[in-house]
Design a protein around this motif. Structure first.
Motif, PDB file in Angstrom:
ATOM      1  N   MET A  69      32.949  36.575  28.503  1.00 12.52           N
ATOM      2  CA  MET A  69      33.820  37.609  29.070  1.00 12.52           C
ATOM      3  C   MET A  69      34.197  37.247  30.498  1.00 12.52           C
ATOM      4  N   GLN A  70      35.364  37.625  30.899  1.00 13.52           N
ATOM      5  CA  GLN A  70      35.859  37.298  32.219  1.00 13.52           C
ATOM      6  C   GLN A  70      35.680  38.470  33.163  1.00 13.52           C
ATOM      7  N   LYS A  71      35.430  38.127  34.419  1.00 11.79           N
ATOM      8  CA  LYS A  71      35.315  39.179  35.424  1.00 11.79           C
ATOM      9  C   LYS A  71      36.691  39.777  35.686  1.00 11.79           C
ATOM     10  N   TYR A  72      36.736  41.096  35.728  1.00 13.38           N
ATOM     11  CA  TYR A  72      38.016  41.786  35.913  1.00 13.38           C
ATOM     12  C   TYR A  72      38.443  41.697  37.364  1.00 13.38           C
ATOM     13  N   ASP A  73      39.679  41.204  37.613  1.00 14.14           N
ATOM     14  CA  ASP A  73      40.133  40.984  38.984  1.00 14.14           C
ATOM     15  C   ASP A  73      41.043  42.089  39.491  1.00 14.14           C
ATOM     16  N   GLY A  74      41.315  43.092  38.700  1.00 12.83           N
ATOM     17  CA  GLY A  74      42.112  44.236  39.162  1.00 12.83           C
ATOM     18  C   GLY A  74      43.596  43.969  39.229  1.00 12.83           C
ATOM     19  N   LYS A  75      44.084  42.828  38.707  1.00 13.81           N
ATOM     20  CA  LYS A  75      45.496  42.472  38.849  1.00 13.81           C
ATOM     21  C   LYS A  75      46.309  42.785  37.606  1.00 13.81           C
ATOM     22  N   THR A  76      45.692  43.309  36.592  1.00 13.87           N
ATOM     23  CA  THR A  76      46.445  43.720  35.400  1.00 13.87           C
ATOM     24  C   THR A  76      46.576  45.236  35.398  1.00 13.87           C
ATOM     25  N   SER A  77      47.267  45.735  34.405  1.00 16.35           N
ATOM     26  CA  SER A  77      47.481  47.188  34.335  1.00 16.35           C
ATOM     27  C   SER A  77      46.321  47.912  33.665  1.00 16.35           C
ATOM     28  N   LEU A  78      45.321  47.173  33.160  1.00 17.57           N
ATOM     29  CA  LEU A  78      44.236  47.829  32.444  1.00 17.57           C
ATOM     30  C   LEU A  78      43.472  48.797  33.339  1.00 17.57           C
ATOM     31  N   GLU A  79      43.217  48.389  34.563  1.00 18.83           N
ATOM     32  CA  GLU A  79      42.497  49.269  35.485  1.00 18.83           C
ATOM     33  C   GLU A  79      43.242  50.596  35.657  1.00 18.83           C
ATOM     34  N   PHE A  80      44.548  50.515  35.894  1.00 20.88           N
ATOM     35  CA  PHE A  80      45.349  51.722  36.101  1.00 20.88           C
ATOM     36  C   PHE A  80      45.360  52.601  34.857  1.00 20.88           C
ATOM     37  N   ARG A  81      45.597  51.983  33.682  1.00 22.06           N
ATOM     38  CA  ARG A  81      45.701  52.758  32.447  1.00 22.06           C
ATOM     39  C   ARG A  81      44.365  53.403  32.076  1.00 22.06           C
ATOM     40  N   THR A  82      43.268  52.671  32.309  1.00 19.13           N
ATOM     41  CA  THR A  82      41.949  53.218  32.010  1.00 19.13           C
ATOM     42  C   THR A  82      41.644  54.429  32.874  1.00 19.13           C
ATOM     43  N   VAL A  83      41.844  54.286  34.180  1.00 19.08           N
ATOM     44  CA  VAL A  83      41.565  55.397  35.093  1.00 19.08           C
ATOM     45  C   VAL A  83      42.479  56.584  34.788  1.00 19.08           C
ATOM     46  N   LEU A  84      43.749  56.308  34.449  1.00 18.75           N
ATOM     47  CA  LEU A  84      44.701  57.382  34.190  1.00 18.75           C
ATOM     48  C   LEU A  84      44.310  58.212  32.972  1.00 18.75           C
ATOM     49  N   ILE A  85      44.006  57.568  31.847  1.00 16.30           N
ATOM     50  CA  ILE A  85      43.707  58.347  30.642  1.00 16.30           C
ATOM     51  C   ILE A  85      42.363  59.046  30.757  1.00 16.30           C
ATOM     52  N   LEU A  86      41.392  58.391  31.410  1.00 16.74           N
ATOM     53  CA  LEU A  86      40.104  59.050  31.610  1.00 16.74           C
ATOM     54  C   LEU A  86      40.243  60.237  32.557  1.00 16.74           C
ATOM     55  N   ALA A  87      41.140  60.121  33.521  1.00 15.35           N
ATOM     56  CA  ALA A  87      41.365  61.219  34.468  1.00 15.35           C
ATOM     57  C   ALA A  87      42.046  62.401  33.777  1.00 15.35           C
ATOM     58  N   LEU A  88      43.090  62.130  32.998  1.00 15.63           N
ATOM     59  CA  LEU A  88      43.798  63.205  32.308  1.00 15.63           C
ATOM     60  C   LEU A  88      42.873  63.929  31.322  1.00 15.63           C
ATOM     61  N   SER A  89      42.062  63.163  30.612  1.00 15.05           N
ATOM     62  CA  SER A  89      41.146  63.770  29.645  1.00 15.05           C
ATOM     63  C   SER A  89      40.098  64.621  30.354  1.00 15.05           C
ATOM     64  N   PHE A  90      39.571  64.118  31.457  1.00 15.80           N
ATOM     65  CA  PHE A  90      38.573  64.884  32.193  1.00 15.80           C
ATOM     66  C   PHE A  90      39.195  66.127  32.825  1.00 15.80           C
ATOM     67  N   GLY A  91      40.496  66.055  33.106  1.00 12.49           N
ATOM     68  CA  GLY A  91      41.192  67.231  33.597  1.00 12.49           C
ATOM     69  C   GLY A  91      41.142  68.368  32.594  1.00 12.49           C
ATOM     70  N   LEU A  92      41.297  68.042  31.299  1.00  9.75           N
ATOM     71  CA  LEU A  92      41.211  69.073  30.264  1.00  9.75           C
ATOM     72  C   LEU A  92      39.794  69.620  30.139  1.00  9.75           C
ATOM     73  N   VAL A  93      38.802  68.724  30.254  1.00 13.59           N
ATOM     74  CA  VAL A  93      37.405  69.160  30.213  1.00 13.59           C
ATOM     75  C   VAL A  93      37.126  70.133  31.355  1.00 13.59           C
ATOM     76  N   GLY A  94      37.593  69.786  32.552  1.00 14.91           N
ATOM     77  CA  GLY A  94      37.386  70.654  33.700  1.00 14.91           C
ATOM     78  C   GLY A  94      38.146  71.964  33.586  1.00 14.91           C
ATOM     79  N   LEU A  95      39.341  71.901  33.016  1.00 18.44           N
ATOM     80  CA  LEU A  95      40.133  73.118  32.831  1.00 18.44           C
ATOM     81  C   LEU A  95      39.395  74.107  31.940  1.00 18.44           C
ATOM     82  N   ASP A  96      38.822  73.598  30.846  1.00 16.52           N
ATOM     83  CA  ASP A  96      38.077  74.485  29.957  1.00 16.52           C
ATOM     84  C   ASP A  96      36.845  75.060  30.640  1.00 16.52           C
ATOM     85  N   ARG A  97      36.129  74.216  31.382  1.00 16.35           N
ATOM     86  CA  ARG A  97      34.878  74.681  31.974  1.00 16.35           C
ATOM     87  C   ARG A  97      35.100  75.746  33.052  1.00 16.35           C
ATOM     88  N   PHE A  98      36.105  75.550  33.897  1.00 17.29           N
ATOM     89  CA  PHE A  98      36.206  76.376  35.093  1.00 17.29           C
ATOM     90  C   PHE A  98      37.224  77.508  35.014  1.00 17.29           C
TER      91      PHE A  98
END
Length: 402
Positions: free
Chosen positions: A1-30
């Protein structure tokens, strides 16, 4: 496996979908906190009942995080994340079907199991997709949507929505975006290598992570942060309505400070910790929370002052939760144990700070008056400052792979 260098879009897409999903979790909780005065009237609930409902979700959240954090390190985080989002989407509408205390406690507990499974795996996945120099910032961005959606936008949107639909339908509306986020999570997140799992292995994982000094400190700190968060989010609406005499609209305005303060702090403080160090920022954040809590307890029915005090209470609280379960926790253990460590820390905070504290606070409010409810978070935050002085610098940098 290669070390991730942050220069592809995977970092952005991963953080974005995890953030949106956690937003729904937080919306339900609070968002239920803003609805509690209406639900309590409709279902004939008292202060102790509100504490029990809040605590039931937190206890289930903690138990789930404890087991599913370790499991996700072994069977793959994508499986746990997708499964948790599907369960969340199926269950969320059931909150609107509650007919009394027992049914609402049961439904919220089930929601807690789904939500708790999502959190440690999402934090570990964010850390693994992030270069070390951006780990604090990215975890902050991933966590901030839960606060912005659940504690910032919900108190502003729910009062006008209640003029259009019944409170029960508000829960149902969140299910559709939950299914969409589950599908996107499956499509975007990479499948990572897995390892065999057994009950003995899970127990051994728990013992291993608690052997690290910082993890034990994180466990105690999460108890303090969750005591502060759940007590304020559950009881402050009734505190302002019943004790300070604010209108429902004024209460909603003040409560929105929780979301906006949390969102601001969760972006700024973890980002600063990447540069100034985790311990320095945690000490500063704890001091901010304590001063703001004391000023909040001394404030009368002045909406601007209440808003400012509450803004800074949550500016520190949610940022320190993020740092505790994210960078500080992950950097204190080997990379393969990140979700396990986060799950153990989350479980401690949720079971005791999130689960028992609101029940205790509800009992205090019921017997001695709602005006005494803020002394519990003031006391635990004072203890948290002393704990932060014992944090040790991490000697184990996070290794990030894809």
């Amino acid at each position: 496996m290669q070390k991730y260098d942050g220069k592809t879009s995977l970092e952005f897409r991963t953080v974005l979908i995890l953030a949106l999903s956690f937003g729904l979790v937080g919306l339900d909780r609070f968002m239920i906190s803003t609805l509690f005065p209406v639900i309590a009237k409709d279902l004939s609930l008292d202060y102790r009942d509100i504490g029990t409902i809040t605590g039931s979700l937190a206890i289930a959240w903690g138990i789930s995080a404890l087991f599913m954090g370790s499991l996700s390190d072994r069977i793959g985080r994508r499986k746990v994340l997708v499964g948790a989002l599907i369960a969340f989407s199926v269950l969320i509408g059931a909150s609107g079907l509650a007919t009394g205390l027992i049914s609402l406690v049961f439904v919220r507990a089930l929601m807690g199991f789904a939500d708790g499974a999502y959190v440690p795996a999402s934090i570990a996945e964010t850390m693994e997709a992030s270069p070390p120099q951006r780990s604090g910032r990215n975890v902050g961005l991933q966590q901030v949507t839960a606060l912005l959606f659940g504690l910032g936008l919900a108190p502003l949107l729910i009062p006008p929505l209640l003029h259009v639909v019944d409170w029960r339908w508000i829960f149902v509306l969140i299910a559709i975006p939950g299914f969409i986020c589950a599908w996107l999570t499956y499509k975007i997140l990479p499948a990572r290598p897995t390892s065999p799992s057994s009950g003995a292995m899970v127990w051994a994982d728990w013992l291993a992570v608690t052997g690290y000094g910082n993890i034990r400190i994180c466990m105690a700190l999460m108890l303090a942060w969750l005591t502060c968060l759940t007590t304020i989010s559950a009881f402050l609406p009734n505190y302002m309505l019943d004790h300070l005499g604010l209108t429902f609209s004024q209460m909603g305005t003040v409560m929105s400070a929780i979301g906006f303060g949390s969102a601001t702090g969760t972006v700024i403080l973890p980002w600063m910790s990447d540069r100034l160090g985790r311990k320095t920022i945690m000490l500063a954040g704890t001091a901010i929370i304590f001063v703001a809590l004391v000023l909040l307890a001394a404030s009368g029915p002045a909406v601007p002052r209440l808003f400012i005090c509450l803004f800074f209470v949550m500016f520190g609280t949610l940022a320190l939760i993020t740092l505790t379960v994210g960078p500080l926790c992950a950097e204190s253990v080997p990379p393969k144990m990140m979700a396990t460590a986060s799950g153990v820390v989350i479980a401690t905070g949720e079971l005791f700070g999130g689960g028992l504290a609101p029940i205790l606070a509800g009992t205090v409010a019921q017997h001695w008056g709602i005006d005494h409810v803020l002394w519990l978070p003031i006391g635990v935050i004072a203890c948290a400052f002393l704990l932060c002085t014992q944090i040790q610098p991490s000697k184990m940098p996070t290794v990030v792979h894809v």
